[in-house]
Write an enzyme that holds these catalytic residues in place. Structure first.
Site, PDB file in Angstrom:
ATOM      1  N   SER A  46       0.817  -1.222   0.000  1.00  0.00           N
ATOM      2  CA  SER A  46       0.000   0.000   0.000  1.00  0.00           C
ATOM      3  C   SER A  46       0.846   1.265   0.000  1.00  0.00           C
ATOM      4  O   SER A  46       1.976   1.270   0.482  1.00  0.00           O
ATOM      5  CB  SER A  46      -0.953   0.001   1.197  1.00  0.00           C
ATOM      6  OG  SER A  46      -0.259  -0.050   2.422  1.00  0.00           O
TER       7      SER A  46
ATOM      8  N   LYS B 116       1.986  -5.189   3.431  1.00  0.00           N
ATOM      9  CA  LYS B 116       3.181  -4.369   3.644  1.00  0.00           C
ATOM     10  C   LYS B 116       2.754  -2.914   3.594  1.00  0.00           C
ATOM     11  O   LYS B 116       2.400  -2.377   2.551  1.00  0.00           O
ATOM     12  CB  LYS B 116       4.226  -4.657   2.557  1.00  0.00           C
ATOM     13  CG  LYS B 116       5.342  -3.613   2.414  1.00  0.00           C
ATOM     14  CD  LYS B 116       6.166  -3.442   3.675  1.00  0.00           C
ATOM     15  CE  LYS B 116       7.272  -2.410   3.465  1.00  0.00           C
ATOM     16  NZ  LYS B 116       6.778  -1.005   3.489  1.00  0.00           N
TER      17      LYS B 116
ATOM     18  N   GLY C 131       1.635   2.164  -6.065  1.00  0.00           N
ATOM     19  CA  GLY C 131       2.926   2.783  -5.778  1.00  0.00           C
ATOM     20  C   GLY C 131       3.613   3.192  -7.068  1.00  0.00           C
ATOM     21  O   GLY C 131       2.962   3.436  -8.086  1.00  0.00           O
ATOM     22  N   SER C 132       4.920   3.225  -7.037  1.00  0.00           N
ATOM     23  CA  SER C 132       5.669   3.727  -8.184  1.00  0.00           C
ATOM     24  C   SER C 132       5.757   2.690  -9.289  1.00  0.00           C
ATOM     25  O   SER C 132       5.744   1.473  -9.050  1.00  0.00           O
ATOM     26  CB  SER C 132       7.078   4.137  -7.759  1.00  0.00           C
ATOM     27  OG  SER C 132       7.892   2.994  -7.543  1.00  0.00           O
ATOM     28  N   THR C 133       5.884   3.185 -10.507  1.00  0.00           N
ATOM     29  CA  THR C 133       6.037   2.311 -11.665  1.00  0.00           C
ATOM     30  C   THR C 133       7.310   1.486 -11.553  1.00  0.00           C
ATOM     31  O   THR C 133       7.318   0.288 -11.859  1.00  0.00           O
ATOM     32  CB  THR C 133       6.057   3.153 -12.957  1.00  0.00           C
ATOM     33  OG1 THR C 133       4.841   3.904 -13.037  1.00  0.00           O
ATOM     34  CG2 THR C 133       6.186   2.271 -14.192  1.00  0.00           C
ATOM     35  N   GLY C 134       8.383   2.111 -11.102  1.00  0.00           N
ATOM     36  CA  GLY C 134       9.648   1.401 -10.971  1.00  0.00           C
ATOM     37  C   GLY C 134       9.563   0.222 -10.022  1.00  0.00           C
ATOM     38  O   GLY C 134      10.092  -0.862 -10.307  1.00  0.00           O
TER      39      GLY C 134
ATOM     40  N   GLU D 202      -1.668  -0.302  -9.635  1.00  0.00           N
ATOM     41  CA  GLU D 202      -1.914   1.087 -10.057  1.00  0.00           C
ATOM     42  C   GLU D 202      -0.647   1.849  -9.724  1.00  0.00           C
ATOM     43  O   GLU D 202      -0.226   1.887  -8.567  1.00  0.00           O
ATOM     44  CB  GLU D 202      -3.142   1.655  -9.332  1.00  0.00           C
ATOM     45  CG  GLU D 202      -3.638   2.973  -9.921  1.00  0.00           C
ATOM     46  CD  GLU D 202      -3.139   4.179  -9.149  1.00  0.00           C
ATOM     47  OE1 GLU D 202      -2.268   4.906  -9.699  1.00  0.00           O
ATOM     48  OE2 GLU D 202      -3.597   4.391  -8.027  1.00  0.00           O
TER      49      GLU D 202
ATOM     50  N   CYS E  58      -1.924  10.311  -7.286  1.00  0.00           N
ATOM     51  CA  CYS E  58      -1.487   9.769  -8.572  1.00  0.00           C
ATOM     52  C   CYS E  58      -2.293  10.382  -9.714  1.00  0.00           C
ATOM     53  O   CYS E  58      -1.882  10.318 -10.869  1.00  0.00           O
ATOM     54  CB  CYS E  58      -1.606   8.253  -8.586  1.00  0.00           C
ATOM     55  SG  CYS E  58      -3.116   7.618  -7.854  1.00  0.00           S
TER      56      CYS E  58
ATOM     57  N   GLU F 181       7.303  12.221 -13.768  1.00  0.00           N
ATOM     58  CA  GLU F 181       6.436  12.294 -12.589  1.00  0.00           C
ATOM     59  C   GLU F 181       7.197  12.953 -11.436  1.00  0.00           C
ATOM     60  O   GLU F 181       8.341  12.591 -11.154  1.00  0.00           O
ATOM     61  CB  GLU F 181       5.979  10.902 -12.173  1.00  0.00           C
ATOM     62  CG  GLU F 181       4.996  10.928 -11.013  1.00  0.00           C
ATOM     63  CD  GLU F 181       4.523   9.546 -10.601  1.00  0.00           C
ATOM     64  OE1 GLU F 181       3.341   9.412 -10.237  1.00  0.00           O
ATOM     65  OE2 GLU F 181       5.341   8.593 -10.636  1.00  0.00           O
TER      66      GLU F 181
END
Length: 544
Positions: free
Chosen positions: A188, A213, A266-269, A294, A328, A426
């Site tokens: 999350s 987590k 969270g982040s794309t990475g 997402e 986001c 971003e």
């Protein structure tokens, strides 16, 4: 005796947003809870199999707007505790998967009642203090949206379970919507308490168990949420609450043969990294894991020359700067005709001069702190880059200070380069980059909007020429999973605008809709033949 009633769960009404006027019951309760939590340092354990677990490896929860103020100290999970959580989740899975879905629904609806009533002030105050949200931003998140997710998920589950194939006189057909075989790894974010809850409760509603987590910067509200789950009667081990290193926790979990899926925001990475690790471990798992995520966004506002100046100014300001741009869905880039930009800028400057920045405990502060020092430093790097560029200028804001809290003033960058760094990357902060374009180059600029960013989460278009708007919408068809016409690109409501995007913004499985829940089941089609054939030739009459 088994309950054989067919219970109807209609689509609910969305939870009303309270006003928090001075002297109102909700304001009195919230002020008292803010005072209580501000003056207390609590200890937050791990919760594994329904039991509190303390490791002694401690971290601190601080207020982003007053980072010297400690709100809580929490225990971090090690490899031992992660394995304990896996065992607890799988032990609980056996019973939870068999539990009547009406019982599961009753628990979710009980959680919703506790969140919207008894614990409304507790969760709102924790979200305000721990994540630096003002009253309204906390209310629409940890009270309203969290409650809406729970109530709508019950109704959507009802729709899914009732979706059955046809039968005939000699055959009875039905589909069992089984949970996945393994546990779900729920990861999350800090920015929405409601999302943290839904990442667990969506799979849980469909009979799954989770290992949660939490984001290190949202532990306080997440812990209170976990306590509400337990009070509502969620069985031990259905959700297992872990704090600590994401790489450590994820490393152990992704090696488990019982790993069944990821529910992630969270982040794309980070999501890309998890996906790669799952691929590397694919042969270890009992089944193909479900990966639902997402991720990032570089959300746009596209302004047509026919747009209304006031409408654009309000949407750009609120869409970019509410909750310090840490949504986001927040507006991060805007394409606007040169003829309209001076008037829109003037109005935005007026708004910027009026809003106050500071502590969430002062209700007059519209802007609060960004989440932590890492985020602050990253945002500042973009502001300084623009200040030192000959292709951009700071036209609003550009000021920042982290001496007491991580404060960044609402900032607007104007650029002559549609591919300028802050137009493409971003930032996740209160920074809006604006590219004014020639009024007669709408089509060319739409192409720029479509191709500039790898993300496709949210976007909006403004204009009074509805035919022209339709053309823009069509060209930007894949540029945003949530699209808005004459509105800011934020504020999706459960049951009304299912949320999620494509491209580098995620798997577009639409939180707040049945589409998300369907990812957490593994259907089994069952056929019962009432008149089995007794002669193999019965189906080959022409052979006689």
């Amino acid at each position: 005796m088994n309950n054989n009633a067919i219970i109807n769960y209609p689509l609910p009404q969305n939870e009303p947003v309270k006003s928090y006027l001075k002297g109102s019951p909700e304001r009195i309760a919230l002020d008292a809870e803010l005072e209580r939590q501000s003056s207390t340092v609590i200890e937050i354990p791990l919760i594994i199999g329904g039991k509190e677990v303390r490791t002694g490896d401690m971290g601190e929860v601080v207020m982003p707007h007053d980072h010297g103020h400690v709100l809580a100290r929490y225990h971090k999970a090690g490899e031992k505790e992660v394995r304990m959580a896996i065992d607890a989740a799988m032990a609980a899975h056996k019973e939870w998967a068999r539990t009547s879905w009406h019982t599961r629904a009753a628990i979710l609806l009980r959680i919703a009642e506790l969140l919207s009533g008894k614990y409304r002030a507790v969760l709102n105050a924790a979200t305000m203090l721990g994540q630096s949200k003002n009253i309204y931003q906390a209310e629409i998140d940890s009270a309203c949206e969290a409650t809406d997710f729970l109530r709508y998920n019950v109704a959507y589950a009802s729709q899914i379970y009732s979706n059955q194939p046809k039968s005939n006189n000699s055959v009875i057909d039905h589909v069992e919507y089984r949970p996945l075989e393994g546990f779900i790894f729920s990861i999350s974010p800090f920015n929405f308490t409601a999302i943290a809850s839904n990442l667990n409760m969506s799979p849980v509603m469909m009979g799954n168990t989770t290992i949660w987590k939490t984001a290190t910067t949202a532990i306080l509200s997440n812990y209170y949420m976990m306590k509400v789950y337990m009070e509502a009667g969620l069985p031990a081990g259905v959700v297992n609450f872990l704090c600590g290193s994401g790489s450590l926790i994820g490393g152990v979990i992704l090696e488990s043969p019982d790993f069944g899926g990821i529910h992630f925001t969270g982040s794309t990475g980070t999501f890309n990294h998890l996906w790669k690790k799952v691929g590397e471990n694919l042969t270890k798992y009992r089944s193909y894991p479900r990966l639902v995520g997402e991720t990032g966004g570089k959300d746009f506002i596209f302004v047509h020359p026919s747009a209304d100046v006031s409408e654009v100014a309000v949407a750009a300001f609120c869409g970019a700067f509410e909750f310090q741009g840490q949504k986001c869905s927040a507006a991060s880039r805007m394409y606007i005709p040169k003829s309209l930009w001076p008037a829109v800028l003037e109005k935005m400057k007026k708004y910027a001069s009026e809003v106050r920045t500071g502590d969430v405990r002062d209700p007059q502060n519209y802007i609060n702190a960004v989440i932590d020092e890492t985020s602050f430093d990253n945002i500042v790097s973009y502001i300084e880059y623009a200040k030192n560029s000959d292709k951009a200028s700071i036209v609003i804001g550009g000021e920042y200070d982290k001496s007491v809290g991580y404060f960044v003033k609402p900032t607007v960058i104007e650029t002559t380069d549609p591919k300028f760094k802050s137009m493409c990357e971003e930032i996740f902060g209160p920074v809006l980059t604006v590219y004014p374009y020639d009024d007669d180059k709408v089509d060319e600029t739409v192409e720029l909007c479509e191709s500039t960013s790898p993300y496709a989460l949210t976007g909006s278009v403004f204009g009074r020429d509805r035919v022209a708007i339709d053309r823009i919408i069509d060209r930007l068809s894949f540029a945003a999973g949530n699209f808005y016409i004459n509105d800011k690109p934020t504020g999706a409501v459960v049951g009304m605008q299912p949320f999620g995007g494509g491209r580098a913004s995620g798997t577009n499985d639409k939180a707040g809709a049945y589409m998300n829940l369907i990812r957490w089941v593994s259907p089994r089609a069952v056929k019962e033949n009432l008149v089995p054939p007794v002669d193999y030739k019965a189906t080959y009459p022409y052979m006689d």
